[in-house]
Scaffold this active site. Structure first.
Site, PDB file in Angstrom:
ATOM      1  N   ARG A 108       0.876  -1.199   0.000  1.00 30.06           N
ATOM      2  CA  ARG A 108       0.000   0.000   0.000  1.00 30.06           C
ATOM      3  C   ARG A 108       0.903   1.236   0.000  1.00 30.06           C
ATOM      4  NH1 ARG A 108      -4.465   0.564  -1.787  1.00 30.06           N
ATOM      5  NH2 ARG A 108      -5.329  -1.143  -0.569  1.00 30.06           N
ATOM      6  N   GLN A 139      -8.180  -7.342  -9.080  1.00 30.46           N
ATOM      7  CA  GLN A 139      -7.990  -5.907  -9.358  1.00 30.46           C
ATOM      8  C   GLN A 139      -6.501  -5.584  -9.535  1.00 30.46           C
ATOM      9  OE1 GLN A 139     -10.200  -2.692  -8.394  1.00 30.46           O
ATOM     10  NE2 GLN A 139      -8.844  -1.828  -6.855  1.00 30.46           N
ATOM     11  N   HIS A 183       1.237   3.057 -10.397  1.00 29.15           N
ATOM     12  CA  HIS A 183       0.246   3.542  -9.414  1.00 29.15           C
ATOM     13  C   HIS A 183       0.960   4.373  -8.330  1.00 29.15           C
ATOM     14  CE1 HIS A 183      -3.142   3.525  -6.692  1.00 29.15           C
ATOM     15  NE2 HIS A 183      -3.855   2.779  -7.486  1.00 29.15           N
ATOM     16  N   GLU A 187      -1.192   8.766 -11.539  1.00 31.19           N
ATOM     17  CA  GLU A 187      -0.793   7.445 -12.022  1.00 31.19           C
ATOM     18  C   GLU A 187      -0.748   7.391 -13.556  1.00 31.19           C
ATOM     19  OE1 GLU A 187      -3.798   4.903 -10.347  1.00 31.19           O
ATOM     20  OE2 GLU A 187      -3.920   6.146  -8.559  1.00 31.19           O
TER      21      GLU A 187
HETATM   22  O1  TA6 Z   1      -6.017   4.006  -9.136  1.00 28.04           O
HETATM   23  C1  TA6 Z   1      -7.163   4.276  -8.388  1.00 28.04           C
HETATM   24  C2  TA6 Z   1      -7.806   2.961  -7.964  1.00 28.04           C
HETATM   25  O2  TA6 Z   1      -8.229   2.221  -9.074  1.00 28.04           O
HETATM   26  C3  TA6 Z   1      -8.946   3.293  -7.005  1.00 28.04           C
HETATM   27  O3  TA6 Z   1     -10.201   3.071  -7.621  1.00 28.04           O
HETATM   28  C4  TA6 Z   1      -8.669   2.375  -5.812  1.00 28.04           C
HETATM   29  O4  TA6 Z   1      -9.259   1.102  -6.011  1.00 28.04           O
HETATM   30  C5  TA6 Z   1      -7.138   2.319  -5.865  1.00 28.04           C
HETATM   31  O5  TA6 Z   1      -6.854   2.148  -7.246  1.00 28.04           O
HETATM   32  C6  TA6 Z   1      -6.480   1.313  -4.970  1.00 28.04           C
HETATM   33  O6  TA6 Z   1      -6.736   0.007  -5.418  1.00 28.04           O
HETATM   34  P1  TA6 Z   1      -6.123  -1.208  -4.539  1.00 28.04           P
HETATM   35  O7  TA6 Z   1      -6.460  -2.459  -5.300  1.00 28.04           O
HETATM   36  O8  TA6 Z   1      -4.641  -0.961  -4.442  1.00 28.04           O
HETATM   37  O9  TA6 Z   1      -6.757  -1.105  -3.194  1.00 28.04           O
END
Ligand code: TA6
Length: 302
Positions: free
Chosen positions: A57, A82, A162, A267
């Site tokens: 994180r 994700q 990111h 990002e």
């Molecule tokens: O880049 C923004 C995003 O897509 C937000 O929508 C939020 O989900 C963030 O990434 C963090 O995602 P994660 O999977 O690292 O918690």
């Protein structure tokens, strides 16, 4: 010593200034820290896991082969978690390619990715080689990615750095040069043209700015001073994100809970569509981050 390999992490120190350093975790090839003349430029959650148990994180998580969660059930990236598997795989440290500026490379190929994760992308039929290059200069950090299709089958992917930037106070922080850009607002699930000449933050913010001219430099500004300039090479899109209070509360590894006041994600990526690679083809993209400098106001009328 410009490059130290400390087992799980690699540390670069600039030969002309030992307070300019970068620390890269081999898990996820995540740039955990970038200190420019002793001042930390990135935000890392105090609750970040750096033991490989989950994506870090903060720092610069690497998003591949999909950004977010794919909604099209027929797309090869649909089953993936994700943001894909690059940020949750152990990258191989390839070594140093330059002493000044200190530059190192990391690689990811199917051998380093868990078989479970691999199977979730095109049934594990794809072969790829990712090479991340990190270069540390005075007042500047460049991260570049090369993606090669090392297999027989064509594949398509998203890429995104990111990047979590550290800011003194998000309520005093502005971002410029996004005016007139088409963006998809993830909170409203709506597309519109950004009309604010300068973006400020007073609630959760999550927008994907699409196909932004490469001449545009995004500047993170506080009290009329430029903190960071973000320049892109071959990365047409940029996501701007701050989770604010509720979203921060909902992330167990987001600490301290008021940490949203000291971070902002800008990002650079290719996320509004997919990059297609045939067998043997390569693609590269880079973010070039510089500290300070003059405010540059750029609109589409120029
Ligand atoms: O880049 C923004 C995003 O897509 C937000 O929508 C939020 O989900 C963030 O990434 C963090 O995602 P994660 O999977 O690292 O918690």
């Amino acid at each position: 010593m410009p490059v130290e390999d400390n087992d799980s992490q690699v540390v670069l120190t600039h030969p002309e200034d030992n307070s300019t350093t970068v620390t890269i975790l081999k898990y996820g090839a995540n740039v955990l820290s970038w200190k420019n003349k002793g001042k930390e430029q990135l935000w890392l959650s105090e609750g970040a896991k750096v033991d490989g148990s989950k994506p870090v994180r903060g720092g610069i998580p690497l998003v591949f082969p999909v950004f977010g969660k794919q909604k099209d059930a027929n797309h090869p990236t649909f089953p993936l978690p994700q943001h894909g598997f690059a940020r949750s795989s152990e990258w191989e440290f390839l070594g140093q390619t330059s002493a000044n500026p200190p530059t190192v490379q990391f690689a990811l190929s199917p051998e380093q990715v868990s078989s479970e994760a691999l199977k979730l992308w095109g049934n594990g039929d794809y072969d790829f080689t990712l090479i991340l290059t990190v270069s540390l200069e005075l007042d500047k950090l460049t991260t570049e990615i090369e993606v090669e299709n090392a297999g027989e089958k064509e594949f398509e992917f998203n890429w995104l750095f990111h990047t979590y930037f550290r800011v003194p106070d998000i309520t005093d922080t502005l971002v410029n040069n996004l005016i007139d850009q088409k963006c998809f607002d993830q909170l409203l699930a709506e597309e519109y043209v950004e009309k604010s000449p300068i973006i400020s933050f007073h609630e959760e913010f999550d927008r994907i700015y699409k196909k932004v001219d490469y001449g545009k430099t995004f500047q993170i500004i506080e009290f009329g001073k430029v903190l960071i300039n973000v320049v892109r090479k071959n990365l047409p899109d940029a996501v701007v994100w701050n989770p604010w209070i509720k979203k921060s509360d909902g992330m167990a590894d987001f600490l301290p809970k008021n940490g949203y006041l000291n971070m902002l994600c800008v990002e650079p990526g290719n996320v509004s569509d997919f990059v297609k690679l045939q067998k043997g083809e390569k693609w590269t993209g880079a973010q070039i981050l510089t500290v300070g400098g003059e405010i540059k106001v750029q609109s589409n009328i120029y």
